[in-house]
Motif scaffolding. Structure first.
Motif, PDB file in Angstrom:
ATOM      1  N   MET A  42       0.831  -1.204   0.000  1.00 54.66           N
ATOM      2  CA  MET A  42       0.000   0.000   0.000  1.00 54.66           C
ATOM      3  C   MET A  42       0.868   1.258   0.000  1.00 54.66           C
ATOM      4  O   MET A  42       0.606   2.220  -0.733  1.00 54.66           O
ATOM      5  CB  MET A  42      -0.920   0.004   1.220  1.00 54.66           C
ATOM      6  CG  MET A  42      -1.804   1.238   1.340  1.00 54.66           C
ATOM      7  SD  MET A  42      -2.513   1.411   2.981  1.00 54.66           S
ATOM      8  CE  MET A  42      -1.051   1.802   3.939  1.00 54.66           C
ATOM      9  N   VAL A  43       1.921   1.251   0.822  1.00 58.33           N
ATOM     10  CA  VAL A  43       2.833   2.398   0.869  1.00 58.33           C
ATOM     11  C   VAL A  43       3.451   2.632  -0.503  1.00 58.33           C
ATOM     12  O   VAL A  43       3.556   3.768  -0.976  1.00 58.33           O
ATOM     13  CB  VAL A  43       3.930   2.163   1.928  1.00 58.33           C
ATOM     14  CG1 VAL A  43       5.022   3.242   1.822  1.00 58.33           C
ATOM     15  CG2 VAL A  43       3.328   2.169   3.330  1.00 58.33           C
ATOM     16  N   GLY A  44       3.864   1.551  -1.178  1.00 65.60           N
ATOM     17  CA  GLY A  44       4.463   1.688  -2.497  1.00 65.60           C
ATOM     18  C   GLY A  44       3.509   2.297  -3.507  1.00 65.60           C
ATOM     19  O   GLY A  44       3.913   3.134  -4.323  1.00 65.60           O
ATOM     20  N   ILE A  45       2.238   1.895  -3.478  1.00 67.49           N
ATOM     21  CA  ILE A  45       1.246   2.445  -4.406  1.00 67.49           C
ATOM     22  C   ILE A  45       1.047   3.937  -4.166  1.00 67.49           C
ATOM     23  O   ILE A  45       0.997   4.743  -5.106  1.00 67.49           O
ATOM     24  CB  ILE A  45      -0.082   1.685  -4.267  1.00 67.49           C
ATOM     25  CG1 ILE A  45       0.081   0.256  -4.779  1.00 67.49           C
ATOM     26  CG2 ILE A  45      -1.200   2.396  -5.027  1.00 67.49           C
ATOM     27  CD1 ILE A  45      -1.142  -0.612  -4.561  1.00 67.49           C
ATOM     28  N   VAL A  46       0.930   4.330  -2.892  1.00 67.93           N
ATOM     29  CA  VAL A  46       0.747   5.752  -2.568  1.00 67.93           C
ATOM     30  C   VAL A  46       1.972   6.565  -2.992  1.00 67.93           C
ATOM     31  O   VAL A  46       1.847   7.662  -3.566  1.00 67.93           O
ATOM     32  CB  VAL A  46       0.470   5.929  -1.060  1.00 67.93           C
ATOM     33  CG1 VAL A  46       0.447   7.406  -0.693  1.00 67.93           C
ATOM     34  CG2 VAL A  46      -0.845   5.272  -0.678  1.00 67.93           C
ATOM     35  N   VAL A  47       3.158   6.039  -2.721  1.00 68.77           N
ATOM     36  CA  VAL A  47       4.388   6.743  -3.094  1.00 68.77           C
ATOM     37  C   VAL A  47       4.469   6.919  -4.609  1.00 68.77           C
ATOM     38  O   VAL A  47       4.824   7.994  -5.115  1.00 68.77           O
ATOM     39  CB  VAL A  47       5.626   5.984  -2.570  1.00 68.77           C
ATOM     40  CG1 VAL A  47       6.911   6.552  -3.179  1.00 68.77           C
ATOM     41  CG2 VAL A  47       5.690   6.065  -1.056  1.00 68.77           C
ATOM     42  N   VAL A  70      11.073 -11.420   6.275  1.00 70.40           N
ATOM     43  CA  VAL A  70       9.949 -10.489   6.282  1.00 70.40           C
ATOM     44  C   VAL A  70      10.397  -9.096   5.842  1.00 70.40           C
ATOM     45  O   VAL A  70       9.721  -8.423   5.058  1.00 70.40           O
ATOM     46  CB  VAL A  70       9.294 -10.440   7.678  1.00 70.40           C
ATOM     47  CG1 VAL A  70       8.266  -9.313   7.756  1.00 70.40           C
ATOM     48  CG2 VAL A  70       8.631 -11.777   7.995  1.00 70.40           C
ATOM     49  N   VAL A  71      11.561  -8.645   6.337  1.00 71.53           N
ATOM     50  CA  VAL A  71      12.050  -7.310   5.994  1.00 71.53           C
ATOM     51  C   VAL A  71      12.339  -7.198   4.496  1.00 71.53           C
ATOM     52  O   VAL A  71      11.906  -6.253   3.823  1.00 71.53           O
ATOM     53  CB  VAL A  71      13.312  -6.973   6.813  1.00 71.53           C
ATOM     54  CG1 VAL A  71      13.957  -5.682   6.296  1.00 71.53           C
ATOM     55  CG2 VAL A  71      12.970  -6.824   8.287  1.00 71.53           C
ATOM     56  N   LEU A  72      13.052  -8.179   3.954  1.00 66.31           N
ATOM     57  CA  LEU A  72      13.402  -8.129   2.534  1.00 66.31           C
ATOM     58  C   LEU A  72      12.161  -8.245   1.644  1.00 66.31           C
ATOM     59  O   LEU A  72      12.030  -7.526   0.645  1.00 66.31           O
ATOM     60  CB  LEU A  72      14.389  -9.248   2.200  1.00 66.31           C
ATOM     61  CG  LEU A  72      15.833  -9.049   2.667  1.00 66.31           C
ATOM     62  CD1 LEU A  72      16.658 -10.288   2.369  1.00 66.31           C
ATOM     63  CD2 LEU A  72      16.453  -7.828   2.000  1.00 66.31           C
ATOM     64  N   SER A  73      11.250  -9.141   1.994  1.00 70.32           N
ATOM     65  CA  SER A  73      10.050  -9.296   1.170  1.00 70.32           C
ATOM     66  C   SER A  73       9.170  -8.053   1.227  1.00 70.32           C
ATOM     67  O   SER A  73       8.550  -7.671   0.225  1.00 70.32           O
ATOM     68  CB  SER A  73       9.255 -10.527   1.616  1.00 70.32           C
ATOM     69  OG  SER A  73       8.809 -10.396   2.952  1.00 70.32           O
ATOM     70  N   CYS A  74       9.133  -7.396   2.386  1.00 69.41           N
ATOM     71  CA  CYS A  74       8.343  -6.163   2.519  1.00 69.41           C
ATOM     72  C   CYS A  74       8.942  -5.040   1.676  1.00 69.41           C
ATOM     73  O   CYS A  74       8.223  -4.340   0.956  1.00 69.41           O
ATOM     74  CB  CYS A  74       8.266  -5.755   3.987  1.00 69.41           C
ATOM     75  SG  CYS A  74       7.311  -4.251   4.270  1.00 69.41           S
ATOM     76  N   LEU A  75      10.256  -4.858   1.746  1.00 65.66           N
ATOM     77  CA  LEU A  75      10.910  -3.807   0.968  1.00 65.66           C
ATOM     78  C   LEU A  75      10.776  -4.072  -0.532  1.00 65.66           C
ATOM     79  O   LEU A  75      10.543  -3.143  -1.322  1.00 65.66           O
ATOM     80  CB  LEU A  75      12.390  -3.713   1.356  1.00 65.66           C
ATOM     81  CG  LEU A  75      12.688  -3.196   2.768  1.00 65.66           C
ATOM     82  CD1 LEU A  75      14.182  -3.242   3.047  1.00 65.66           C
ATOM     83  CD2 LEU A  75      12.154  -1.774   2.940  1.00 65.66           C
ATOM     84  N   ALA A  76      10.913  -5.343  -0.922  1.00 65.50           N
ATOM     85  CA  ALA A  76      10.749  -5.680  -2.343  1.00 65.50           C
ATOM     86  C   ALA A  76       9.328  -5.381  -2.801  1.00 65.50           C
ATOM     87  O   ALA A  76       9.109  -4.883  -3.913  1.00 65.50           O
ATOM     88  CB  ALA A  76      11.083  -7.161  -2.564  1.00 65.50           C
ATOM     89  N   GLY A  77       8.342  -5.665  -1.948  1.00 62.36           N
ATOM     90  CA  GLY A  77       6.953  -5.367  -2.285  1.00 62.36           C
ATOM     91  C   GLY A  77       6.688  -3.881  -2.425  1.00 62.36           C
ATOM     92  O   GLY A  77       5.932  -3.452  -3.299  1.00 62.36           O
ATOM     93  N   ILE A  78       7.307  -3.079  -1.567  1.00 60.85           N
ATOM     94  CA  ILE A  78       7.146  -1.622  -1.646  1.00 60.85           C
ATOM     95  C   ILE A  78       7.666  -1.103  -2.996  1.00 60.85           C
ATOM     96  O   ILE A  78       7.000  -0.313  -3.676  1.00 60.85           O
ATOM     97  CB  ILE A  78       7.881  -0.931  -0.483  1.00 60.85           C
ATOM     98  CG1 ILE A  78       7.184  -1.240   0.842  1.00 60.85           C
ATOM     99  CG2 ILE A  78       7.959   0.580  -0.702  1.00 60.85           C
ATOM    100  CD1 ILE A  78       7.918  -0.708   2.066  1.00 60.85           C
ATOM    101  N   LEU A  79       8.840  -1.552  -3.366  1.00 66.93           N
ATOM    102  CA  LEU A  79       9.441  -1.076  -4.615  1.00 66.93           C
ATOM    103  C   LEU A  79       8.640  -1.535  -5.835  1.00 66.93           C
ATOM    104  O   LEU A  79       8.449  -0.768  -6.783  1.00 66.93           O
ATOM    105  CB  LEU A  79      10.881  -1.577  -4.712  1.00 66.93           C
ATOM    106  CG  LEU A  79      11.848  -0.943  -3.703  1.00 66.93           C
ATOM    107  CD1 LEU A  79      13.182  -1.674  -3.707  1.00 66.93           C
ATOM    108  CD2 LEU A  79      12.058   0.536  -4.026  1.00 66.93           C
TER     109      LEU A  79
END
Length: 554
Positions: free
Chosen positions: A326-331, A469-478
């Motif tokens: 969601m953060v990635g979409i908004v950004v 979890v950290v890496l998968s979350c950051l990859a999802g944001i990008l």
């Protein structure tokens, strides 16, 4: 702006149903003995009903009362949600293997018993299997019908909503509105996984049995949570969200003339031959295929790889991974608004986001651990192979379909106390729970029969959970930063009168090429691995009832 709010709320509620199915997929498999391939097909079956209608309905998108069509579709989605919970109410109580004979299950035990029933006499093999198979076929039919209805109801929601917003918003604000809309859409699956986390903490038959009859905890591998309860909540929210759409005006600009059905092939070819439109959609197909498979089986992977409960795995996905998207979409939407990006710049932003996503996701290939040792299935012993050979429990006459995993003192897992040759169970008389098993003929402990504790041995990979979890979350944001720019590439590259049709074609291609086949292929891969293990197992080890992820025994 109020329409953006209402549409975000509706899509949140609609995706709450689809996301909830993914959050409870392993529980439904365990409850009804389904394969991963079957549940993968069930997950993607809503795309069948959607695909059949989305192109044709989207073609008339600018010529009908779009809000009312959206409202009618939402009502169908709500009915589908209620229908998904129906199997729980028309089936009996959940039955599981256990080692304690209680006043509720007076004849149930899976310890090693010399005078117990032999495999040929086990009533569950011949008497119950045909009835269970027939019952599960009927339940599957209900679920597949519900999924088809959900797909049909979802046809007008996103294409009509996106085109409606883009038609009446300024070119400056449209990317921001769509970014907000897509971010609210992502919250739906996030809330769904959180809802699944909460519901799976409750026992599946909480409405059928008294509290004192529930002898399992949610950490027990035999536990089945109240998967059906979330559908009632989600379906009710969709029904409430549908109401405002029947009061929105049509607000359509006058058309120059009615475009007849005979012009349909012309419009279709015009869009499919547009290079920007086609390439962007194909790029989205590749990304969506990966997301669809992960969304279906990510919770299952976390449970097995890091020895988590279904509830905790859902909480991680709902509280970390999906909010990150969601953060990635908004950004992505905010960057477009801030720099007033051209179509070429939108494409560059998509490429940059996906490249950085691949860089961060690459280390995930190395975050894992070997498959846990399960006697007779993934492990046959080494220097003491004779201790783990099938002969050590032949005198026990174990039922073939027993599943009550234990962890031996030799750090090897067994599918039940009987298969470990355990003859004695020590219980807590006050809480009526198992403390441990002793006199286990298949477990070696200083040359004597060993002991075991209830539950699985785990994988020993819990320390890798945080970096994963950290890496998968950051990859999802990008990766998500490309969501809004790619949609704007589609909306700005086609002719204004083709917007609804272009979005409808986009979602049809996504469904046919990504959302429909991907969960089935992921599930087939899991089941294929199971078949490969089966060829390495001894038939007496009952491994033919095992999935490779050790979720169930058939």
């Amino acid at each position: 702006q109020f329409f953006v709010f209402c549409h975000g709320l509706l899509q949140l509620s609609q995706l709450l149903i689809s996301g909830y199915l993914k959050s409870t997929i392993s529980t439904i498999e365990r409850r009804y003995g389904l394969s991963s391939q079957t549940t993968g097909l069930l997950t993607s079956f809503n795309e069948v009903g959607n695909t059949l209608l989305i192109v044709l309905l989207s073609y008339f998108g600018s010529r009908v009362h779009r809000p009312r069509f959206i409202g009618c579709g939402a009502i169908l989605v709500s009915l589908a949600g209620f229908l998904m919970s129906l199997p729980h109410f028309i089936t009996g109580r959940y039955k599981y293997d256990q080692s304690i004979a209680s006043r509720y299950f007076s004849n149930t035990t899976d310890l090693c018993q010399l005078d117990g029933l032999g495999p040929s006499e086990n009533i569950s093999d011949e008497s119950c299997t045909p009835h269970t198979a027939k019952e599960n076929h009927e339940l599957l039919l209900i679920m597949f019908v519900a999924q088809a209805l959900r797909g049909i109801g979802g046809v007008p929601i996103q294409p009509f909503g996106i085109s409606y917003i883009d038609d009446f918003a300024s070119e400056r604000n449209s990317p921001l509105y769509l970014g907000i809309l897509f971010s609210l859409t992502v919250i739906g699956p996030g809330v769904a996984f959180m809802l699944g986390s909460a519901m799976l903490r409750l026992y599946v038959d909480m409405d059928k049995v008294a509290g004192e009859e529930i002898q399992l905890t949610n950490k027990d591998p035999r536990w089945v949570g109240a998967w059906w309860l979330g559908y009632l909540v989600a379906a009710s929210l969709v029904a409430v969200s549908a109401v405002p759409y029947f009061f929105f005006p049509r607000e359509m600009p006058k058309e120059v003339g009615w475009v007849k059905v005979r012009h349909f092939p012309v419009v279709l070819l015009r869009n499919l031959r547009h290079p920007v439109y086609l390439l962007v959609v194909l790029a989205q197909v590749n990304l969506s295929a990966m997301v669809a498979g992960l969304a279906t089986f990510m919770g299952k992977f976390l449970e097995r790889q890091f020895s988590l409960t279904a509830s905790f795995a859902n909480m991680i996905i709902g509280a970390v991974n999906i909010p990150g998207a969601m953060v990635g979409i908004v950004v992505g939407g905010a960057i477009m608004k801030r720099f007033q990006m051209s179509l070429r710049q939108c494409g560059a932003l998509c490429i940059l986001g996906m490249f950085l996503c691949v860089v961060l996701a690459f280390p995930l290939l190395f975050l894992g651990c070997p498959t846990q040792k399960v006697a007779g299935i993934t492990y046959s012993g080494s220097s003491e192979s004779e201790r783990h050979a099938p002969e050590c429990n032949l005198h026990c006459k174990c039922p073939e379909r027993a599943y009550n995993p234990i962890c031996g003192s030799d750090s090897i897992e067994y599918i039940s106390p009987c298969y470990a040759g355990c003859e004695v169970v020590n219980i807590d008389a006050l809480q009526n729970t198992v403390l441990n098993y002793t006199h286990c003929s298949c477990i070696s402990e200083k040359g004597l029969a060993g002991s075991a504790k209830p539950g699985t041995c785990g994988t020993g990979c819990s320390h890798l959970l945080l970096p994963f979890v950290v890496l998968s979350c950051l990859a999802g944001i990008l990766a998500s930063t490309s969501h809004t720019p790619s949609f704007m590439l589609i909306l700005r590259s086609v002719q204004p009168e083709d917007k609804s049709f272009a979005v409808g074609m986009q979602f049809m291609l996504l469904r046919v090429l990504a959302w429909m086949p991907s969960p089935v292929l992921f599930g087939s891969a899991i089941d294929t691995t199971c078949i490969l293990w089966e060829k390495k197992c001894d038939k007496n080890a009952a491994c033919r009832y095992y999935d490779n992820d050790l979720f169930r025994h058939r």
